[in-house]
Write an enzyme that holds these catalytic residues in place. Sequence first.
Site, PDB file in Angstrom:
ATOM      1  N   CYS A   1     121.055  48.950 -13.910  1.00  0.00           N
ATOM      2  CA  CYS A   1     120.531  47.691 -14.446  1.00  0.00           C
ATOM      3  C   CYS A   1     119.377  47.199 -13.574  1.00  0.00           C
ATOM      4  O   CYS A   1     119.232  47.608 -12.419  1.00  0.00           O
ATOM      5  CB  CYS A   1     121.626  46.626 -14.500  1.00  0.00           C
ATOM      6  SG  CYS A   1     122.248  46.134 -12.888  1.00  0.00           S
TER       7      CYS A   1
ATOM      8  N   CYS B   1     120.423  45.447 -10.362  1.00  0.00           N
ATOM      9  CA  CYS B   1     120.835  46.385  -9.304  1.00  0.00           C
ATOM     10  C   CYS B   1     119.601  46.968  -8.613  1.00  0.00           C
ATOM     11  O   CYS B   1     119.611  47.196  -7.396  1.00  0.00           O
ATOM     12  CB  CYS B   1     121.668  47.514  -9.901  1.00  0.00           C
ATOM     13  SG  CYS B   1     123.106  46.933 -10.807  1.00  0.00           S
TER      14      CYS B   1
ATOM     15  N   ASP C   1      82.040  49.541 -30.182  1.00  0.00           N
ATOM     16  CA  ASP C   1      80.724  50.120 -29.945  1.00  0.00           C
ATOM     17  C   ASP C   1      80.483  51.108 -31.094  1.00  0.00           C
ATOM     18  O   ASP C   1      81.440  51.623 -31.678  1.00  0.00           O
ATOM     19  CB  ASP C   1      80.720  50.848 -28.601  1.00  0.00           C
ATOM     20  CG  ASP C   1      79.462  51.667 -28.407  1.00  0.00           C
ATOM     21  OD1 ASP C   1      78.375  51.086 -28.538  1.00  0.00           O
ATOM     22  OD2 ASP C   1      79.572  52.877 -28.147  1.00  0.00           O
TER      23      ASP C   1
END
Length: 687
Positions: free
Chosen positions: A15, A18, A393
């Site tokens: 996680c 953690c 462009d």
Amino acid sequence: MENEQKTYRIDGFSCANCAKTFEKNVKNIKSVENAEVNFGASKITITGDATVQQIEKAGAFEKLKVVDKNQPKPEKQSFFKKHREVLISGLFMLLGFALIIINDGQNAITTGTFLISIIIGGYQMFWTGINNLSKLRFDMKTLMTIAVIGAALIGEWPEAAVVVVLFAVSESLERYSMEKARASIQSLMEIAPNTAVIKTPAGNKELPVEDVRIGDIMIIKPGDKLSMDGVIQSGSTNINQAAITGEALPAPKSAGDDVFAGTLNQSGYLEVEVTKNNEDTTLAKIIQLVEEAQQERAPAQHFVDQFAKYYTPAIMVAALLVAIIPPLLFGASWATWVYQGLAVLVVGCPCALVISTPIAIVSAIGNAANRGVLIKGGVYLETIGQSRTIAFDKTGTLTEGHPHVTDFMTYGDYDREAVLALSAALESKSEHPLAASILDFTESEDVEYSTIHIDDFKAETGKGITGTIDCKIYSIGKPENFDDADAYQSEGKTVMIIKENNTVIGLFAVIDPLRESSKAAIEKLHKMGSRTAMLTGDNEKTAGAIAGTLGIDTVYAGLMPEDKLDAIKNMQSDHKVTMVGDGINDAPALATADIGIAMGKGTDTALETADVALMGNDISQLPFTVNLSKRTLRIIKANITFSLVIKLIALLLVIPGWLTLWIAILSDIGATLIVALNGMRLLRVKE
């Protein structure tokens, strides 16, 4: 002297919280100056000095391991071995419930059975939680530890076991979800072979890529993947470049062409001169930039991080108040309201909220990378979808970037070959994209120009070139109110006139063909609600003809490079703007826009210039990128909203006293599952 930075791959993150704890632990190592964890890429970068043993000790609470990329990959663990603690803990929990049914109630044996379940499934969580409490550090495991201990103290052993087992399942789910999301990125690392066959005086030898040097000659047989970037010295073939550019169709290659590591030789036998070291290949740079992209946190991630920082302590305070206020002020049952307080702790666990954003970002960036779109961070991923205008462009972006002369005429008594020769002589000193078209045309007419001597050559950006030949001043540039140019310009052609001492002596009409994919891409962008603009140095008639063909909304014509920058700023006055260019001539405009997207073709320039690179040099990838961004934004917002609403509903159940530990943990694991699956949907976005 600055301390060296080292990066280590880490296995075992379950996680985001953690990962943060691990980062803090590494920072606390005396010889470490700084440490930064990249949760999405499962890496840690350390400034200073730390041994592998010290790093793994800092991650012992989560059984984290340093992965050595030079060592063979560990064998995949079986499902049982990978989840044995959760499975055994779950079995003892079920056994405990079976004993309650058989014995018609709870006794010492059932309590012991639930205790075994709690210890097997939760010992690691308890170790971390108690350690956090001693340091006044509050995260999910701290909340769970307090809740389980509290439930045990008031005799709720069955529910304490359920909390432990379901929390362990929730962590496994988070780990699986992130591993699945990372897989699309980690697959890039396995594309290029680890060895290369090198031609030597003693014969062909297979060497590890780390031992291959620039200038070595690689032998590539049909069906082989390239291990390194290089230039073909001999042979011709078709190469599948999907790993780099996302292009489905193979590209024809022959002597002198660049080839990239990770691409597949489909037909011919090749000898390739290595041009880059292993760590500098285009594929290696893509992997590095994609991994770094996950560390560039999106605004939504900043919100979640800041929210979680205050949310967890607030939940602990709320749980304490729920547990003590009713008994103290209203004489309610301590057992009932302590239980409710523990349920608040469990429901307050922010698992779903914390994983809601990173899993979406990692899934989206990984999916894009596998389709040849390099997005350099979550912040850019979000901004693309928020841009109301996409500016292009013209040359090399909407057009193919390979102009050619369609018409040439002379005026007065001037000889055709003489005008061609002096024009080519002037353009041979120019780096303008149109210069090559005049040189190619002149050479196709077999006109010699290399012996013409030019004095006082000058090139003025956006205006043209001048030079002196035999005491006469010649110039090539824009037509400026020259009537003969109108017809060509209305066809979308660029016109250049040649003058001798201010007298027009010749005219070139040049066309740069539109990309086949440009019109379809513009139409898709319009359907998504994006406005489009074109920025070009061409005159208004030429630009208007091209814009009309493509259906572009706004045209800015006759622009110098600095004017393009001003045009972007003008559009930015009331909304965000994305600029798409070639990554070289448009650098100022790309940098000024809210998002700069470079057309790539696998070049280093595209990788380094912009926020996003279309590695296939194909504008058709743009609608996919915009769609992916918009869907990512929607999913992140939905995940955050859902996570918070579920928590709020569960917490409101405290008022009538209906909240139980069962409901609390099931709401948490349910929310985690839903946001994980929702985020992983981004792996499947195709167009």
